[in-house]
Motif scaffolding. Structure first.
Motif, PDB file in Angstrom:
ATOM      1  N   UNK A 146       0.944  -1.109  -0.144  1.00  0.00           N
ATOM      2  CA  UNK A 146      -0.038   0.242  -0.007  1.00  0.00           C
ATOM      3  C   UNK A 146       0.735   1.365  -0.157  1.00  0.00           C
ATOM      4  N   UNK A 147       0.700   1.869  -0.453  1.00  0.00           N
ATOM      5  CA  UNK A 147       1.579   3.110  -0.997  1.00  0.00           C
ATOM      6  C   UNK A 147       0.846   4.589  -0.077  1.00  0.00           C
ATOM      7  N   UNK A 148      -0.054   4.324   0.468  1.00  0.00           N
ATOM      8  CA  UNK A 148      -0.608   5.595   1.052  1.00  0.00           C
ATOM      9  C   UNK A 148      -1.856   5.211   2.210  1.00  0.00           C
ATOM     10  N   UNK A 149      -1.885   5.208   3.556  1.00  0.00           N
ATOM     11  CA  UNK A 149      -2.804   4.438   4.281  1.00  0.00           C
ATOM     12  C   UNK A 149      -3.266   6.141   4.693  1.00  0.00           C
ATOM     13  N   UNK A 150      -5.166   6.485   4.304  1.00  0.00           N
ATOM     14  CA  UNK A 150      -6.091   7.667   4.318  1.00  0.00           C
ATOM     15  C   UNK A 150      -6.624   7.415   6.124  1.00  0.00           C
ATOM     16  N   UNK A 151      -6.137   7.277   7.201  1.00  0.00           N
ATOM     17  CA  UNK A 151      -7.051   7.404   8.132  1.00  0.00           C
ATOM     18  C   UNK A 151      -8.267   8.592   8.374  1.00  0.00           C
ATOM     19  N   UNK A 170      -2.465  13.198  14.407  1.00  0.00           N
ATOM     20  CA  UNK A 170      -1.644  14.486  13.927  1.00  0.00           C
ATOM     21  C   UNK A 170      -0.483  15.001  13.752  1.00  0.00           C
ATOM     22  N   UNK A 171      -0.138  15.105  14.500  1.00  0.00           N
ATOM     23  CA  UNK A 171       1.168  15.359  14.505  1.00  0.00           C
ATOM     24  C   UNK A 171       2.364  14.160  13.676  1.00  0.00           C
ATOM     25  N   UNK A 172       2.255  12.786  14.053  1.00  0.00           N
ATOM     26  CA  UNK A 172       2.850  11.683  13.399  1.00  0.00           C
ATOM     27  C   UNK A 172       3.326  11.103  11.819  1.00  0.00           C
ATOM     28  N   UNK A 173       2.126  12.505  11.386  1.00  0.00           N
ATOM     29  CA  UNK A 173       1.632  11.252   9.627  1.00  0.00           C
ATOM     30  C   UNK A 173       2.284  12.122   9.255  1.00  0.00           C
ATOM     31  N   UNK A 174       3.141  11.676   8.675  1.00  0.00           N
ATOM     32  CA  UNK A 174       4.058  12.329   7.098  1.00  0.00           C
ATOM     33  C   UNK A 174       3.193  13.119   6.253  1.00  0.00           C
ATOM     34  N   UNK A 175       1.679  12.850   5.819  1.00  0.00           N
ATOM     35  CA  UNK A 175       1.054  13.646   4.724  1.00  0.00           C
ATOM     36  C   UNK A 175       0.174  14.628   5.494  1.00  0.00           C
ATOM     37  N   UNK A 176       0.027  14.972   7.043  1.00  0.00           N
ATOM     38  CA  UNK A 176      -0.973  16.335   6.994  1.00  0.00           C
ATOM     39  C   UNK A 176      -1.916  15.387   7.126  1.00  0.00           C
ATOM     40  N   UNK A 179      -2.338  13.475  -0.722  1.00  0.00           N
ATOM     41  CA  UNK A 179      -2.078  11.708  -1.508  1.00  0.00           C
ATOM     42  C   UNK A 179      -0.632  12.177  -2.561  1.00  0.00           C
ATOM     43  N   UNK A 180      -0.804  12.846  -3.610  1.00  0.00           N
ATOM     44  CA  UNK A 180       0.139  12.066  -4.405  1.00  0.00           C
ATOM     45  C   UNK A 180       1.815  12.680  -4.234  1.00  0.00           C
ATOM     46  N   UNK A 181       1.843  13.812  -3.165  1.00  0.00           N
ATOM     47  CA  UNK A 181       3.063  14.534  -2.296  1.00  0.00           C
ATOM     48  C   UNK A 181       3.326  13.843  -1.789  1.00  0.00           C
ATOM     49  N   UNK A 182       2.265  12.985  -0.743  1.00  0.00           N
ATOM     50  CA  UNK A 182       3.207  11.869   0.245  1.00  0.00           C
ATOM     51  C   UNK A 182       3.468  10.913  -0.473  1.00  0.00           C
ATOM     52  N   UNK A 183       2.842  10.677  -1.576  1.00  0.00           N
ATOM     53  CA  UNK A 183       4.164   9.391  -2.090  1.00  0.00           C
ATOM     54  C   UNK A 183       5.273   9.731  -2.684  1.00  0.00           C
ATOM     55  N   UNK A 184       5.420  10.901  -3.554  1.00  0.00           N
ATOM     56  CA  UNK A 184       6.547  11.706  -3.781  1.00  0.00           C
ATOM     57  C   UNK A 184       8.051  11.718  -2.964  1.00  0.00           C
ATOM     58  N   UNK A 185       6.994  12.058  -2.143  1.00  0.00           N
ATOM     59  CA  UNK A 185       8.065  12.285  -0.401  1.00  0.00           C
ATOM     60  C   UNK A 185       8.608  10.966  -0.448  1.00  0.00           C
ATOM     61  N   UNK A 186       7.892   9.695  -0.855  1.00  0.00           N
ATOM     62  CA  UNK A 186       8.484   7.927   0.109  1.00  0.00           C
ATOM     63  C   UNK A 186       8.621   7.482  -1.321  1.00  0.00           C
ATOM     64  N   UNK A 187       9.383   8.771  -2.790  1.00  0.00           N
ATOM     65  CA  UNK A 187       9.959   8.037  -3.974  1.00  0.00           C
ATOM     66  C   UNK A 187       8.404   6.687  -4.573  1.00  0.00           C
ATOM     67  N   UNK A 188       7.433   6.596  -4.396  1.00  0.00           N
ATOM     68  CA  UNK A 188       6.272   6.343  -4.546  1.00  0.00           C
ATOM     69  C   UNK A 188       6.380   4.285  -4.350  1.00  0.00           C
ATOM     70  N   UNK A 189       7.358   4.383  -3.107  1.00  0.00           N
ATOM     71  CA  UNK A 189       7.765   2.756  -2.639  1.00  0.00           C
ATOM     72  C   UNK A 189       6.783   2.394  -1.520  1.00  0.00           C
ATOM     73  N   UNK A 190       5.903   1.377  -1.491  1.00  0.00           N
ATOM     74  CA  UNK A 190       4.827   0.935  -1.151  1.00  0.00           C
ATOM     75  C   UNK A 190       5.316   0.425   0.537  1.00  0.00           C
ATOM     76  N   UNK A 191       4.395   0.175   0.998  1.00  0.00           N
ATOM     77  CA  UNK A 191       4.185  -0.391   2.449  1.00  0.00           C
ATOM     78  C   UNK A 191       4.091  -2.225   1.890  1.00  0.00           C
ATOM     79  N   UNK A 192       4.829  -2.514   2.923  1.00  0.00           N
ATOM     80  CA  UNK A 192       3.925  -4.223   2.795  1.00  0.00           C
ATOM     81  C   UNK A 192       3.269  -4.539   3.292  1.00  0.00           C
TER      82      UNK A 192
END
Length: 231
Positions: free
Chosen positions: A117-122, A183-189, A211-224
């Motif tokens: 998964x590339x992005x988690x939306x809580x 709110x403090x920990x999430x990398x995507x704001x 969402x796209x900016x967050x994925x780009x920050x992680x070089x579009x790498x997915x979480x296993x």
């Protein structure tokens, strides 16, 4: 005939340099797997509809006037020429997975997203706050300790804050410890979405851009995702 071929090739080169796509060219496609996480009645399906720009996420039975998703839903939407990467236009393909908390099965998610998964939306509803610190433990068990680098927090029904005369920053400062930590920990704001108007047409694009900016920050790498056996 040969002269015509040369002229066609010359025109294709000119159009390409001007940024036009010829019929034979294929744009690059970035595929992102997006997992919606949140408590029941939090508004996950509405966030999913905003991300894909439609009303395709269906909800089931109604509890206290609020629709509740009853089964796992996966929907995809391609956005042609959505952004530029390395100087060329790229299509964006979103695969959005909405899983009810009671039916969140790690093995099922792993089957759906073998590449991760590339992005988690809580998703959290501003007017129905409970101590949901177990959600953080569950996310870490599912995605590992680096989950927060791939996560963004979305508050739904933010129109209630306006009615109460609360600014988002004040609301967060008065929230529970687990929510302030999240709110403090999430990398995507953090985003606040107003449910009083049309989400797909008004809120969809800013949410996709975030969402796209967050994925780009992680070089579009997915979480296993971890399987049932590893939890």
């Amino acid at each position: 005939m040969q002269r015509h071929r040369k002229m066609d090739g010359f025109l294709e080169n000119v159009l390409s340099r001007l940024g036009f796509q010829t019929t034979d060219e294929q744009r690059d496609i970035l595929v992102l797997n997006v997992l919606l996480l949140g408590d029941k009645q939090s508004g996950r399906s509405s966030v999913g509809n905003a991300l894909i720009g439609g009303q395709e996420f269906q909800t089931g039975a109604c509890v206290s006037g609020v629709s509740v998703t009853t089964e796992l839903q996966v929907l995809s939407r391609k956005f042609p020429a959505y952004f530029r990467r390395q100087g060329a236009e790229s299509d964006l393909m979103l695969r959005v997975i909405d899983t009810p908390p009671a039916k969140l099965r790690p093995q099922s998610l792993q089957d759906l997203c073998p590449d991760g998964v590339h992005v988690l939306v809580v998703v959290v509803r501003v007017d129905q706050l409970t101590d949901n610190s177990q959600l953080l433990r569950h996310i870490e068990n599912l995605c590992g300790p680096d989950w927060h680098h791939h996560a963004m927090l979305v508050f739904t029904h933010a129109d209630h804050l306006e009615k109460a005369g609360l600014q988002p920053s004040v609301y967060l400062s008065q929230s529970s410890d687990w929510l302030r930590y999240l709110a403090k920990e999430v990398g995507g704001g953090v985003s606040f979405l107003d449910n009083s108007f049309d989400w797909p047409s008004i809120r969809g694009r800013p949410l996709r851009d975030q969402l796209l900016r967050l994925s780009a920050k992680n070089h579009h790498k997915a979480l296993r995702l971890r399987s049932d056996q590893s939890l």
